[in-house]
Design an enzyme around this catalytic site. Sequence first.
Site, PDB file in Angstrom:
ATOM      1  N   GLU A 175       0.865  -1.169   0.000  1.00  0.00           N
ATOM      2  CA  GLU A 175       0.000   0.000   0.000  1.00  0.00           C
ATOM      3  C   GLU A 175       0.901   1.216   0.000  1.00  0.00           C
ATOM      4  O   GLU A 175       1.744   1.356   0.888  1.00  0.00           O
ATOM      5  CB  GLU A 175      -0.908   0.009   1.224  1.00  0.00           C
ATOM      6  CG  GLU A 175      -1.853   1.196   1.256  1.00  0.00           C
ATOM      7  CD  GLU A 175      -2.359   1.488   2.638  1.00  0.00           C
ATOM      8  OE1 GLU A 175      -2.274   2.658   3.062  1.00  0.00           O
ATOM      9  OE2 GLU A 175      -2.825   0.542   3.310  1.00  0.00           O
ATOM     10  N   CYS A 214      -3.468   7.177   5.285  1.00  0.00           N
ATOM     11  CA  CYS A 214      -3.436   6.761   3.888  1.00  0.00           C
ATOM     12  C   CYS A 214      -4.721   7.135   3.166  1.00  0.00           C
ATOM     13  O   CYS A 214      -4.748   7.205   1.934  1.00  0.00           O
ATOM     14  CB  CYS A 214      -3.185   5.258   3.789  1.00  0.00           C
ATOM     15  SG  CYS A 214      -4.072   4.293   5.008  1.00  0.00           S
TER      16      CYS A 214
END
Length: 531
Positions: free
Chosen positions: A268, A305
């Site tokens: 990620e 994120c």
Amino acid sequence: MEGLFVIDGAILIGADVRQADTRFTAINPATGETLEPNFSAAGPEAVAEAAALAEAAFPVYSTTDLTTRAAFLEAIAEAILAIGDDLIVRAMSESGLPRPRLEGERGRTVGQLRMFAQMVRQGDFLDATIDPALPDRAPLPRPDLRRINVAVGPVAVFGASNFPLAFSVAGGDTASALAAGCPVIVKGHPAHPGTGELVARAIASAVQSSGLPAGVFSYLPGDTNALGGALVADPRVKAVGFTGSRGGGLALMKIAAERDEPIPVYAEMSSINPVILFPAALAARAKELGAAYVQSLTMGAGQFCTNPGLVIAVEGPDLDTFVAAAGEALTGSAALTMLTPGIHEAYQKGVDALGGHSAVRTVARGVADTGPNQAIGALFETDAASFLADRALGHEVFGSSSVVVRCKDLAEVGHVIASLEGQLTATVQIDAADAEAAAGIVPIIAGRVGRILANGWPTGVEVSHAMVHGGPFPATSDGRTTSVGTLAIYRFLRPVSFQNLPQAMLPAALRDGNPWDIARRIDGVREASAR
């Protein structure tokens, strides 16, 4: 659990706790002070030993019965809770994050371990499937075929900087890999080594109390890229879980791809999580949306994120009202401590680049602070033509920075969305009158993101069965998966089919009589367990 609360800078290779001559230190980002103690920096020898132990543990651990494996995950959760307040205090000093945030993160860490334990007990992740033999079928008989998902092997997990608990040593990557039956080797994040060591000792304690092979878990602290590279390159490692920068993820993907046996890296990496303001919603509540948006943008200094770093809307008086309200809210927002000096430096460079761009206007900045590593919020705006002409305007600035893109009409909104790189999330603010317009644009959004949400804000990820925390590149390296929620377990599994094997040679989950009492698909028909 003797020694569980100790922080002495150790490397944990299975049950072996050792020190290294090469050391590094942690820094309190809120004060700039060096924290005690100093920590061992694991080297290539430690990587090789941990990988060998994991390889040796794999045949035993991957075939443990579901009850034992689930109980092990629950034992980790209990051991983490047993650390007590020492864990929160240490994490606060190493991250600059406030107590409520870290207490919530501890709850999430423990909760996802228990969630995976429940999933393991049910056994559905095995996808046990049996096609019985049809010896009399014409023109050819069908053999007895039985399929199940099996663990891929030892997994390397990289701790994340922005979630020292929930995405780190015992975070979602570790929990899902252990649930799948894979031994785990964690490369601890150098920003919070004390926090990492406490949690690593908790996991090691659970391994021992559960009677599992010591190689099921190892913890390698260190502050060099070489350590992570050596771990990914080791031929005994079969998959990687990573949360971090695009540069870091790409470097690990390159190492993994160049091995004699390439392996998957589930990384990620980068996302700016666009927010699309539709006309009716903007007309009805522009001022309220502007204030609420800044709350999401500045939460945790923007170090999520899923932080919303881009706003897309049709220009006009309503967008003017939104921008003015957002600017006013940001102007009054306090600076917040960033996780590390390096992250703060990168944030400053990104904000300075946007502020100096000829096609970008600075709308507002937050309140300055005299302390170190402070993120001062930043809001910018540009027009769609300029945004489409310069891809750099769509790159992530990790922190509380955002760009508003003014579009001429909804068609241009669609063009801007289609031009974006892959994202973790997209948010649509809509009212009933926007339904038709939104219906035409949502398919474009779905092609670029892993999660679409309406009339909310993306900061905050529910740990659940239906969650997707992933997205097309560069949000993640593989948009078919997730790093949050139970679907994450499938990253560390692969299917194996058994043809005409004697009962004694079959995995227990595929034997006649269903000894593990799990749901199975027999000749195309799903049969529930007796539980």
